[in-house]
Scaffold this active site. Structure first.
Site, PDB file in Angstrom:
ATOM      1  N   GLU A 134       0.840  -1.199   0.000  1.00 32.19           N
ATOM      2  CA  GLU A 134       0.000   0.000   0.000  1.00 32.19           C
ATOM      3  C   GLU A 134       0.872   1.244   0.000  1.00 32.19           C
ATOM      4  O   GLU A 134       0.392   2.344   0.225  1.00 32.19           O
ATOM      5  CB  GLU A 134      -0.963  -0.014   1.186  1.00 32.19           C
ATOM      6  CG  GLU A 134      -0.296  -0.068   2.543  1.00 32.19           C
ATOM      7  CD  GLU A 134      -1.232   0.411   3.650  1.00 32.19           C
ATOM      8  OE1 GLU A 134      -1.552  -0.413   4.504  1.00 32.19           O
ATOM      9  OE2 GLU A 134      -1.614   1.594   3.657  1.00 32.19           O
ATOM     10  N   CYS A 183      -3.634  -2.948   4.321  1.00 29.86           N
ATOM     11  CA  CYS A 183      -2.781  -4.061   4.751  1.00 29.86           C
ATOM     12  C   CYS A 183      -3.202  -5.399   4.140  1.00 29.86           C
ATOM     13  O   CYS A 183      -2.624  -6.435   4.458  1.00 29.86           O
ATOM     14  CB  CYS A 183      -2.810  -4.176   6.268  1.00 29.86           C
ATOM     15  SG  CYS A 183      -2.410  -2.627   7.074  1.00 29.86           S
ATOM     16  N   SER A 228     -11.098   2.635  13.145  1.00 32.77           N
ATOM     17  CA  SER A 228     -10.331   1.529  12.550  1.00 32.77           C
ATOM     18  C   SER A 228     -10.272   0.324  13.496  1.00 32.77           C
ATOM     19  O   SER A 228     -10.316  -0.814  13.054  1.00 32.77           O
ATOM     20  CB  SER A 228      -8.929   1.989  12.141  1.00 32.77           C
ATOM     21  OG  SER A 228      -8.094   2.152  13.264  1.00 32.77           O
ATOM     22  N   HIS A 274      -3.310 -10.074  11.713  1.00 35.49           N
ATOM     23  CA  HIS A 274      -2.689  -8.832  11.258  1.00 35.49           C
ATOM     24  C   HIS A 274      -2.465  -7.978  12.501  1.00 35.49           C
ATOM     25  O   HIS A 274      -3.369  -7.814  13.313  1.00 35.49           O
ATOM     26  CB  HIS A 274      -3.606  -8.106  10.272  1.00 35.49           C
ATOM     27  CG  HIS A 274      -3.214  -6.679  10.071  1.00 35.49           C
ATOM     28  ND1 HIS A 274      -1.945  -6.328   9.654  1.00 35.49           N
ATOM     29  CD2 HIS A 274      -3.879  -5.505  10.249  1.00 35.49           C
ATOM     30  CE1 HIS A 274      -1.874  -5.011   9.581  1.00 35.49           C
ATOM     31  NE2 HIS A 274      -3.023  -4.489   9.941  1.00 35.49           N
TER      32      HIS A 274
HETATM   33  N1  ACO Z   1       0.227   2.922  30.467  1.00 33.96           N
HETATM   34  C1  ACO Z   1      -0.438   1.856  30.008  1.00 33.96           C
HETATM   35  N2  ACO Z   1      -1.432   1.933  29.078  1.00 33.96           N
HETATM   36  C2  ACO Z   1      -1.748   3.152  28.607  1.00 33.96           C
HETATM   37  C3  ACO Z   1      -1.095   4.318  29.048  1.00 33.96           C
HETATM   38  C4  ACO Z   1      -0.060   4.164  30.025  1.00 33.96           C
HETATM   39  N3  ACO Z   1       0.614   5.213  30.496  1.00 33.96           N
HETATM   40  N4  ACO Z   1      -1.628   5.365  28.407  1.00 33.96           N
HETATM   41  C5  ACO Z   1      -2.571   4.884  27.580  1.00 33.96           C
HETATM   42  N5  ACO Z   1      -2.655   3.535  27.699  1.00 33.96           N
HETATM   43  C6  ACO Z   1      -3.505   2.623  26.950  1.00 33.96           C
HETATM   44  C7  ACO Z   1      -4.912   3.076  26.722  1.00 33.96           C
HETATM   45  O1  ACO Z   1      -5.733   2.753  27.801  1.00 33.96           O
HETATM   46  C8  ACO Z   1      -5.249   2.290  25.462  1.00 33.96           C
HETATM   47  O2  ACO Z   1      -5.504   0.956  25.767  1.00 33.96           O
HETATM   48  P1  ACO Z   1      -6.985   0.383  25.637  1.00 33.96           P
HETATM   49  O3  ACO Z   1      -7.348   0.465  24.180  1.00 33.96           O
HETATM   50  O4  ACO Z   1      -6.903  -1.016  26.125  1.00 33.96           O
HETATM   51  O5  ACO Z   1      -7.804   1.297  26.469  1.00 33.96           O
HETATM   52  C9  ACO Z   1      -3.947   2.271  24.691  1.00 33.96           C
HETATM   53  O6  ACO Z   1      -2.937   2.555  25.654  1.00 33.96           O
HETATM   54  C10 ACO Z   1      -3.861   3.311  23.607  1.00 33.96           C
HETATM   55  O7  ACO Z   1      -4.196   4.547  24.144  1.00 33.96           O
HETATM   56  P2  ACO Z   1      -5.254   5.489  23.428  1.00 33.96           P
HETATM   57  O8  ACO Z   1      -5.440   6.715  24.224  1.00 33.96           O
HETATM   58  O9  ACO Z   1      -6.446   4.699  23.029  1.00 33.96           O
HETATM   59  O10 ACO Z   1      -4.343   5.824  22.145  1.00 33.96           O
HETATM   60  P3  ACO Z   1      -4.581   6.860  21.040  1.00 33.96           P
HETATM   61  O11 ACO Z   1      -6.024   7.048  20.765  1.00 33.96           O
HETATM   62  O12 ACO Z   1      -3.772   8.052  21.361  1.00 33.96           O
HETATM   63  O13 ACO Z   1      -3.913   6.090  19.778  1.00 33.96           O
HETATM   64  C11 ACO Z   1      -4.406   4.419  18.102  1.00 33.96           C
HETATM   65  C12 ACO Z   1      -4.051   4.697  19.563  1.00 33.96           C
HETATM   66  C13 ACO Z   1      -5.830   4.889  17.836  1.00 33.96           C
HETATM   67  C14 ACO Z   1      -4.296   2.920  17.865  1.00 33.96           C
HETATM   68  C15 ACO Z   1      -3.414   5.169  17.186  1.00 33.96           C
HETATM   69  O14 ACO Z   1      -2.115   4.754  17.451  1.00 33.96           O
HETATM   70  C16 ACO Z   1      -3.708   4.983  15.706  1.00 33.96           C
HETATM   71  O15 ACO Z   1      -4.539   5.682  15.147  1.00 33.96           O
HETATM   72  N6  ACO Z   1      -2.976   4.052  15.015  1.00 33.96           N
HETATM   73  C17 ACO Z   1      -3.172   3.795  13.586  1.00 33.96           C
HETATM   74  C18 ACO Z   1      -4.456   3.086  13.258  1.00 33.96           C
HETATM   75  C19 ACO Z   1      -4.405   1.588  13.471  1.00 33.96           C
HETATM   76  O16 ACO Z   1      -3.359   0.994  13.582  1.00 33.96           O
HETATM   77  N7  ACO Z   1      -5.590   0.932  13.477  1.00 33.96           N
HETATM   78  C20 ACO Z   1      -5.684  -0.490  13.594  1.00 33.96           C
HETATM   79  C21 ACO Z   1      -6.400  -1.199  12.468  1.00 33.96           C
HETATM   80  S1  ACO Z   1      -6.114  -0.463  10.905  1.00 33.96           S
HETATM   81  C22 ACO Z   1      -4.465  -0.744  10.425  1.00 33.96           C
HETATM   82  O17 ACO Z   1      -3.976  -1.803  10.446  1.00 33.96           O
HETATM   83  C23 ACO Z   1      -3.672   0.427   9.976  1.00 33.96           C
END
Ligand code: ACO
Length: 448
Positions: free
Chosen positions: A82, A116, A208, A246
């Site tokens: 991609e 992906c 996502s 994945h």
């Molecule tokens: N210690 C431990 N855990 C923590 C801490 C900490 N200090 N701070 C946050 N966390 C946890 C949160 O609770 C959350 O876990 P949970 O989902 O079990 O609640 C996790 O860490 C992530 O924190 P969020 O605040 O949800 O993270 P954020 O929204 O800032 O970003 C995300 C996460 C959305 C995955 C981002 O990295 C992203 O957009 N990534 C790209 C998209 C992606 O990969 N999507 C997946 C499918 S699509 C694909 O394959 C591309």
């Protein structure tokens, strides 16, 4: 042809990487957010001399050499990616010189793209080709190659980079159970790349995650019903030895596997004992939408899944945790981790894979493993991939240098008329690298 599947594999990832703990501190994220919250240890990225084309060249030449495969024996070559470097010319064509040199230009296949998922599309195409009437007796070759980079912000730690090459043919140690395949495809805007001037995606992170889980549910449901029609008995997670997902980041893999157990509970399947039932009963009245939002359900099903996770999933998490999301290569890097970790014990085992690409397309499919015969054996695949050594040989970059590299790559994306540093000192012998993009946007590569 009988027992069509994967005969050989090679994996390549850049030696340049950054520790998630270091990136977390640099980004000002709370301690543990990337390492525990996302479940990631380290992230690979392409420095200015590497890209998806050079990585795929490295993986393909290494596979052909190390397994002693004559380039004339390849009849189909498909690439899943991609990462767009050209809107018309396929990555596959960049790989053709490897075969042209040996007088082989009779090779079907081009690139497949959908986030992906492109690698899985390429793989299924090759398997179908070998199983079809148009098969000419030669091998198929599948390449998954991606550089996952995100703009600064919460998605950046979910990047990564790698290329994987897989040789496809009959009498394989990794056999497709071709009747056991279920897909889910739909139109959503969860992650997409509408800005053609930028390598970065537009991403709705929360959406996502939910789309991924919904696609998983849908695939698992129809996978189970196909299995039940075929085998005359119910399917549950107990009927497969390993589950490979994945892996955008490890936390989502943990949640996904728990979701399968919640599905098993809803279907009254045998993997759920009385103790597990008791934990999940409080959630049986949730609507499907509520079930994606409930933190309590997530916790309860994660508890139920824990013992299964450690044996059936954890062995496939090594490379995705260490290298990051490799987009199309991610699921096959997870599978490669399983082959690496559980090698000699895998004969006779069934592995279920779940492939997801945003946008969206998803497939769940089943593989049966046997030891195979040298050079196409499970033990030789492990030897060739040499995962531990490759991980050990990496160079950790400080965050400032990582950010600087990302800036340079942004600047160079879609650009012409530049030469790279040509510095290949960090690369292993045999690695291809980018030297120049000329005034006609033509790309030039050398081999170390
Ligand atoms: N210690 C431990 N855990 C923590 C801490 C900490 N200090 N701070 C946050 N966390 C946890 C949160 O609770 C959350 O876990 P949970 O989902 O079990 O609640 C996790 O860490 C992530 O924190 P969020 O605040 O949800 O993270 P954020 O929204 O800032 O970003 C995300 C996460 C959305 C995955 C981002 O990295 C992203 O957009 N990534 C790209 C998209 C992606 O990969 N999507 C997946 C499918 S699509 C694909 O394959 C591309």
């Amino acid at each position: 042809p009988k027992n069509v599947g994967i005969l050989a594999m090679e994996i390549y990832f850049p030696p340049t990487c950054i520790q998630q703990e270091v990136l977390e501190a640099h980004d000002g994220a709370s301690k543990g957010k990337y390492t525990i919250g996302l479940g990631q240890d380290c992230m690979a990225f392409c420095d200015q001399v590497e890209d998806v084309i050079s990585m795929s060249m490295t993986a393909v030449t290494s596979l052909l050499e190390k397994y002693g495969v004559d380039p004339k024996q390849i009849g189909r070559l498909e690439v899943g990616s991609e990462t767009v470097l050209d809107k018309s010319k396929s990555i596959k064509t960049f790989l053709m010189p490897i075969f042209e040199k040996h007088g082989n230009t009779d090779i079907e296949g081009v690139d497949s793209t959908n986030a992906c998922y492109g690698g899985t599309a390429a793989l299924l195409n090759c398997v179908n080709w070998v199983e079809s009437n148009s098969w000419d007796g030669r091998y198929g070759l599948v390449v998954c190659t991606d550089s996952a980079v995100y703009a600064e912000g919460p998605a950046r730690p979910t990047g990564g980079a790698a290329a994987i090459a897989m040789l496809i043919g009959p009498n394989a140690p990794i056999v497709f159970e071709s009747k056991l395949r279920a897909s889910h495809m739909a139109h959503v805007y969860d992650f997409y790349k509408p800005n053609l001037a930028s390598e970065y995606p537009v991403v709705d992170g929360k959406l996502s995650q939910t789309c991924y889980l919904m696609a998983l549910d849908s695939c698992y449901k129809s996978f189970c019903s196909k299995y039940e029609k075929l085998e005359g008995k119910q399917f549950s997670v107990a009927d497969a030895d390993y589950f490979v997902f994945h892996s955008p980041y490890n936390k989502l893999v943990q949640k996904s596997f728990s979701r399968l157990l919640f599905n098993d509970f809803s279907r009254n399947a045998s993997s759920i004992d009385d103790a597990a039932k008791e934990k999940l009963v409080p959630f049986s009245s949730l609507t499907i939408d509520e079930s994606y939002q409930s933190r309590d359900l997530e916790k309860a099903s994660q508890q139920v899944a824990k013992v299964f996770y450690d044996t059936k999933v954890q062995p496939s998490t090594l490379i995705p945790k260490q290298v990051g999301n490799m987009y199309t290569a991610s699921i096959y890097a997870a599978f490669a981790s399983l082959l690496h970790n559980k090698n000699s014990t895998l004969a006779g085992q069934r592995v279920i894979l779940f492939s997801y690409g945003s946008g969206l397309s998803a497939t769940m499919f089943s593989l049966r493993l046997n030891e195979g015969q040298h050079p196409f054996s499970l033990s030789n695949i492990k030897t060739v991939m040499n995962v531990s050594e490759k991980l050990k040989a990496r160079i950790e970059f400080p965050p400032e240098k990582f950010v600087e590299t990302m800036k340079l790559m942004e600047h160079r994306y879609g650009a012409k008329d530049f030469v790279t540093s040509k510095d290949c000192s960090l690369l292993a012998p045999g690695t291809y690298y980018l030297t120049e993009v000329d005034s006609m946007y033509r790309r030039f590569y050398s081999k170390k």
